[in-house]
Motif scaffolding. Structure first.
Motif, PDB file in Angstrom:
ATOM      1  N   PHE A 230       0.874  -1.171   0.000  1.00 18.27           N
ATOM      2  CA  PHE A 230       0.000   0.000   0.000  1.00 18.27           C
ATOM      3  C   PHE A 230       0.910   1.219   0.000  1.00 18.27           C
ATOM      4  O   PHE A 230       1.625   1.478   0.970  1.00 18.27           O
ATOM      5  N   VAL A 231       0.893   1.971  -1.108  1.00 23.42           N
ATOM      6  CA  VAL A 231       1.693   3.180  -1.249  1.00 23.42           C
ATOM      7  C   VAL A 231       0.739   4.378  -1.223  1.00 23.42           C
ATOM      8  O   VAL A 231      -0.131   4.508  -2.088  1.00 23.42           O
ATOM      9  N   ALA A 232       0.883   5.232  -0.226  1.00 26.92           N
ATOM     10  CA  ALA A 232       0.008   6.393  -0.068  1.00 26.92           C
ATOM     11  C   ALA A 232       0.736   7.655  -0.508  1.00 26.92           C
ATOM     12  O   ALA A 232       1.799   7.983   0.026  1.00 26.92           O
ATOM     13  N   ASP A 233       0.169   8.357  -1.466  1.00 24.75           N
ATOM     14  CA  ASP A 233       0.717   9.628  -1.933  1.00 24.75           C
ATOM     15  C   ASP A 233       0.149  10.737  -1.050  1.00 24.75           C
ATOM     16  O   ASP A 233      -0.978  11.198  -1.238  1.00 24.75           O
ATOM     17  N   GLU A 234       0.957  11.183  -0.081  1.00 30.04           N
ATOM     18  CA  GLU A 234       0.551  12.229   0.863  1.00 30.04           C
ATOM     19  C   GLU A 234       1.248  13.554   0.549  1.00 30.04           C
ATOM     20  O   GLU A 234       1.435  14.393   1.425  1.00 30.04           O
ATOM     21  N   ILE A 235       1.618  13.740  -0.711  1.00 33.50           N
ATOM     22  CA  ILE A 235       2.381  14.934  -1.086  1.00 33.50           C
ATOM     23  C   ILE A 235       1.567  16.205  -0.848  1.00 33.50           C
ATOM     24  O   ILE A 235       2.100  17.213  -0.369  1.00 33.50           O
ATOM     25  N   GLN A 236       0.266  16.166  -1.158  1.00 35.44           N
ATOM     26  CA  GLN A 236      -0.592  17.315  -0.868  1.00 35.44           C
ATOM     27  C   GLN A 236      -1.331  17.166   0.450  1.00 35.44           C
ATOM     28  O   GLN A 236      -1.547  18.144   1.166  1.00 35.44           O
ATOM     29  N   SER A 237      -1.735  15.961   0.798  1.00 30.60           N
ATOM     30  CA  SER A 237      -2.602  15.758   1.966  1.00 30.60           C
ATOM     31  C   SER A 237      -1.831  15.658   3.276  1.00 30.60           C
ATOM     32  O   SER A 237      -2.415  15.788   4.350  1.00 30.60           O
ATOM     33  N   GLY A 238      -0.523  15.441   3.196  1.00 33.75           N
ATOM     34  CA  GLY A 238       0.252  15.169   4.397  1.00 33.75           C
ATOM     35  C   GLY A 238       0.806  16.394   5.085  1.00 33.75           C
ATOM     36  O   GLY A 238       0.622  17.532   4.668  1.00 33.75           O
ATOM     37  N   LEU A 239       1.474  16.130   6.201  1.00 45.69           N
ATOM     38  CA  LEU A 239       2.211  17.129   6.969  1.00 45.69           C
ATOM     39  C   LEU A 239       1.306  18.220   7.532  1.00 45.69           C
ATOM     40  O   LEU A 239       1.579  19.415   7.430  1.00 45.69           O
ATOM     41  N   GLY A 240       0.201  17.777   8.144  1.00 43.62           N
ATOM     42  CA  GLY A 240      -0.651  18.665   8.909  1.00 43.62           C
ATOM     43  C   GLY A 240      -1.878  19.180   8.206  1.00 43.62           C
ATOM     44  O   GLY A 240      -2.814  19.664   8.855  1.00 43.62           O
ATOM     45  N   ARG A 241      -1.940  19.100   6.916  1.00 43.70           N
ATOM     46  CA  ARG A 241      -3.008  19.739   6.143  1.00 43.70           C
ATOM     47  C   ARG A 241      -4.415  19.328   6.596  1.00 43.70           C
ATOM     48  O   ARG A 241      -5.323  20.152   6.668  1.00 43.70           O
ATOM     49  N   THR A 242      -4.621  18.052   6.890  1.00 44.37           N
ATOM     50  CA  THR A 242      -5.985  17.561   7.163  1.00 44.37           C
ATOM     51  C   THR A 242      -6.314  17.455   8.647  1.00 44.37           C
ATOM     52  O   THR A 242      -7.383  16.961   9.006  1.00 44.37           O
ATOM     53  N   GLY A 243      -5.417  17.911   9.516  1.00 42.42           N
ATOM     54  CA  GLY A 243      -5.655  17.801  10.950  1.00 42.42           C
ATOM     55  C   GLY A 243      -4.892  16.685  11.609  1.00 42.42           C
ATOM     56  O   GLY A 243      -4.920  16.542  12.833  1.00 42.42           O
ATOM     57  N   HIS A 244      -4.216  15.870  10.821  1.00 43.27           N
ATOM     58  CA  HIS A 244      -3.287  14.854  11.307  1.00 43.27           C
ATOM     59  C   HIS A 244      -1.967  15.048  10.566  1.00 43.27           C
ATOM     60  O   HIS A 244      -1.924  15.720   9.526  1.00 43.27           O
ATOM     61  N   THR A 245      -0.914  14.428  11.062  1.00 37.46           N
ATOM     62  CA  THR A 245       0.349  14.490  10.326  1.00 37.46           C
ATOM     63  C   THR A 245       0.166  13.921   8.930  1.00 37.46           C
ATOM     64  O   THR A 245       0.629  14.491   7.940  1.00 37.46           O
ATOM     65  N   LEU A 246      -0.531  12.782   8.833  1.00 46.36           N
ATOM     66  CA  LEU A 246      -0.843  12.149   7.556  1.00 46.36           C
ATOM     67  C   LEU A 246      -2.349  11.951   7.458  1.00 46.36           C
ATOM     68  O   LEU A 246      -3.013  11.641   8.455  1.00 46.36           O
ATOM     69  N   LEU A 260       6.066  11.821   0.344  1.00 43.00           N
ATOM     70  CA  LEU A 260       5.959  13.158   0.922  1.00 43.00           C
ATOM     71  C   LEU A 260       6.662  14.173   0.030  1.00 43.00           C
ATOM     72  O   LEU A 260       7.613  13.834  -0.682  1.00 43.00           O
ATOM     73  N   GLY A 261       6.210  15.413   0.102  1.00 45.01           N
ATOM     74  CA  GLY A 261       6.853  16.482  -0.661  1.00 45.01           C
ATOM     75  C   GLY A 261       6.257  17.809  -0.257  1.00 45.01           C
ATOM     76  O   GLY A 261       5.834  17.997   0.878  1.00 45.01           O
ATOM     77  N   LYS A 262       6.216  18.752  -1.178  1.00 49.04           N
ATOM     78  CA  LYS A 262       5.613  20.066  -0.996  1.00 49.04           C
ATOM     79  C   LYS A 262       5.969  20.698   0.350  1.00 49.04           C
ATOM     80  O   LYS A 262       7.000  21.321   0.475  1.00 49.04           O
ATOM     81  N   ALA A 263       5.127  20.551   1.389  1.00 45.07           N
ATOM     82  CA  ALA A 263       5.358  21.227   2.673  1.00 45.07           C
ATOM     83  C   ALA A 263       6.640  20.792   3.349  1.00 45.07           C
ATOM     84  O   ALA A 263       7.140  21.494   4.233  1.00 45.07           O
ATOM     85  N   LEU A 264       7.215  19.660   2.940  1.00 44.74           N
ATOM     86  CA  LEU A 264       8.451  19.192   3.563  1.00 44.74           C
ATOM     87  C   LEU A 264       9.601  20.166   3.329  1.00 44.74           C
ATOM     88  O   LEU A 264      10.553  20.207   4.110  1.00 44.74           O
ATOM     89  N   GLY A 265       9.509  20.976   2.283  1.00 44.22           N
ATOM     90  CA  GLY A 265      10.528  21.993   2.016  1.00 44.22           C
ATOM     91  C   GLY A 265      10.177  23.357   2.557  1.00 44.22           C
ATOM     92  O   GLY A 265      10.934  24.321   2.333  1.00 44.22           O
ATOM     93  N   GLY A 266       9.059  23.461   3.259  1.00 43.31           N
ATOM     94  CA  GLY A 266       8.705  24.716   3.915  1.00 43.31           C
ATOM     95  C   GLY A 266       8.489  25.893   2.988  1.00 43.31           C
ATOM     96  O   GLY A 266       8.501  27.046   3.424  1.00 43.31           O
ATOM     97  N   GLY A 267       8.306  25.642   1.697  1.00 42.02           N
ATOM     98  CA  GLY A 267       8.165  26.738   0.747  1.00 42.02           C
ATOM     99  C   GLY A 267       9.482  27.438   0.448  1.00 42.02           C
ATOM    100  O   GLY A 267       9.483  28.535  -0.116  1.00 42.02           O
ATOM    101  N   ILE A 268      10.593  26.815   0.815  1.00 42.57           N
ATOM    102  CA  ILE A 268      11.914  27.436   0.642  1.00 42.57           C
ATOM    103  C   ILE A 268      12.744  26.705  -0.405  1.00 42.57           C
ATOM    104  O   ILE A 268      13.303  27.321  -1.314  1.00 42.57           O
ATOM    105  N   VAL A 269      12.843  25.387  -0.263  1.00 36.58           N
ATOM    106  CA  VAL A 269      13.573  24.566  -1.222  1.00 36.58           C
ATOM    107  C   VAL A 269      12.738  23.331  -1.535  1.00 36.58           C
ATOM    108  O   VAL A 269      11.931  22.897  -0.701  1.00 36.58           O
ATOM    109  N   PRO A 270      12.910  22.730  -2.711  1.00 36.03           N
ATOM    110  CA  PRO A 270      12.191  21.492  -3.001  1.00 36.03           C
ATOM    111  C   PRO A 270      12.749  20.339  -2.166  1.00 36.03           C
ATOM    112  O   PRO A 270      13.949  20.063  -2.220  1.00 36.03           O
ATOM    113  N   VAL A 271      11.888  19.695  -1.389  1.00 37.09           N
ATOM    114  CA  VAL A 271      12.279  18.535  -0.588  1.00 37.09           C
ATOM    115  C   VAL A 271      11.154  17.508  -0.683  1.00 37.09           C
ATOM    116  O   VAL A 271       9.990  17.846  -0.461  1.00 37.09           O
ATOM    117  N   SER A 272      11.507  16.286  -1.017  1.00 30.73           N
ATOM    118  CA  SER A 272      10.533  15.205  -0.995  1.00 30.73           C
ATOM    119  C   SER A 272      11.201  13.970  -0.407  1.00 30.73           C
ATOM    120  O   SER A 272      12.415  13.935  -0.206  1.00 30.73           O
TER     121      SER A 272
END
Length: 407
Positions: A230-246, A260-272
């Motif tokens: 089971f591979v979950a793509d949490e690139i948009q939904s993860g890291l706090g967005r929905t009220g949980h970490t994932l 994971l991606g997007k918010a993992l870089g804090g809007g500063i650098v690309p990190v996934s």
């Protein structure tokens, strides 16, 4: 907000200047952002806008969060890149804390969300051959219709969005597409060649589509029973967005692999990153996969600061609490131009009465009133403000939406 680099050109001139020199792969709203802070941005003429998109969740912590900016500044003065030819002093700590935050064993650092998806696909196939015993070159991956996992040639091979797909073949084989939120169809598609089921816990680009209660738990049970990942793509939904970490944590589900991606870089650098169990990520050997910039010291420093923000749980709680404000406000707009919506945490897809305009037209009207959102298909707009937004700012944006829809 700090002053931007000086320019004598206004928004209209800057937009015209892009036309001959930039590839036309985007259709941005006609606003030219010059500076930003928190949930607000300012254009070159000094007009302020409330950012209700947050870089498609890349800016979960707002623009230029002080802790993230400080971490980046400190690292910029020390070391930015070594490549993975050498070790660096920031990567191990980042990987340890990210694994602990997500409840996993190992981390594969990359740069962009699409790279994380591509990496997840490679890992799943390698696991299928080395561990499951699928015959060479016969591994399949089951995906959901209306997915959005990126726009590389492999990823658009299993897209059902003709805009992203048409004209880019020949396509990569090995994928089976089933309807989203349909466990019976998924079970029928899984067989002895299936390496993994790859899905978004919430389909963002499709309009923030939230599956029925029990769907994610059902995917987890099905993949365990059928002997695939089971591979979950949490690139948009993860890291706090929905009220949980994932987002999968809404059903207490633990996938084998999380992207994971997007918010993992804090809007500063690309990190996934691809995070998962040792049994799965442990199949990779030196030379089989890599990235020059993946896991670079600057990315690791910023990523560690992001994890530190999430370790407190404050942003997850904030998304849950303000999510209730968002849902209540949207419910009050049903019948006032809104015909339906789906929301979880600080993330919503809002369906506007098509008679009032397309999603693009509604987005442009909101922009003129000082609120930035982005449309998706048809007359649907997405709301995904930074998790730093205040209740007052949120209700103000909803008031502006009501004004736009009823005026």
């Amino acid at each position: 907000m700090t002053a931007p680099a000086r320019t004598d050109r206004g928004s209209e001139e800057l937009i015209r200047a892009e036309e001959p020199v930039l590839a036309h792969n985007y259709h941005p709203l006609p606003v030219v952002v010059a500076r930003a802070g928190g949930a607000w941005v300012e254009d070159v003429e000094g007009r302020r806008y409330l950012d209700m998109l947050a870089g498609y969740s890349a800016l979960n912590f707002g623009h230029r969060h002080p802790a993230l900016i400080e971490a980046a500044h400190r690292q910029l003065d020390r070391l930015t890149l070594t490549s993975r030819a050498f070790h660096n002093d920031r990567l191990a700590g980042f990987a340890e804390r990210l694994a602990a935050l997500t409840g996993t064993d190992m981390v594969l650092p990359m740069n962009t969300g699409a790279e994380a998806v591509e990496s997840g696909i490679k890992v799943a196939r390698k696991w299928a051959y080395d561990v499951k015993g699928v015959p060479a070159d016969r591994a399949t991956i089951v995906v959901a219709a209306d997915n959005f996992h990126g726009r590389t040639t492999t990823i658009v091979s299993f897209s059902t969005d003709e805009t992203a797909r048409s004209g880019f073949g020949p396509f990569t084989p090995g994928f089976r597409i089933v309807p989203y939120n349909d466990l019976a169809a998924m079970e029928a598609a899984v067989d002895e060649t299936t390496a993994a089921v790859l899905i978004e816990p919430i389909q963002g680009e499709a309009g923030v589509l939230i599956p029925d209660d029990g769907y994610l738990a059902g995917v987890r049970e099905l993949t365990r029973r059928k002997g695939c990942l089971f591979v979950a793509d949490e690139i948009q939904s993860g890291l706090g967005r929905t009220g949980h970490t994932l987002a999968v944590q809404h059903e207490s589900v633990v996938p084998d692999v999380v992207l994971l991606g997007k918010a993992l870089g804090g809007g500063i650098v690309p990190v996934s990153a691809v995070v998962g169990s040792r049994e799965v990520l442990g199949v990779l050997r030196p030379g089989e996969h890599g990235s020059t910039f993946g896991g670079n010291p600057l990315a690791a420093a910023v990523g560690t600061a992001v994890v530190e923000l999430l370790e407190t749980g404050a942003f997850q709680r904030r998304a849950a609490e303000l999510g209730a404000v968002l849902r209540e406000g949207l419910a009050a707009l049903v019948g006032k131009g809104v015909v339906g919506f789906r929301a979880r945490g600080l993330w919503a897809g809002v369906d506007v009465d098509p008679a009032l305009g397309s999603g693009r037209e509604i987005s442009e009207r909101l922009m003129r009133e000082g609120v930035l959102v982005k449309d998706t298909h048809g007359s649907t707009i997405r709301l995904a403000p930074p998790l730093t937004v205040t209740a007052e700012e949120l209700t103000g944006a909803l008031g502006t939406l009501e004004k736009v829809l009823t005026s």
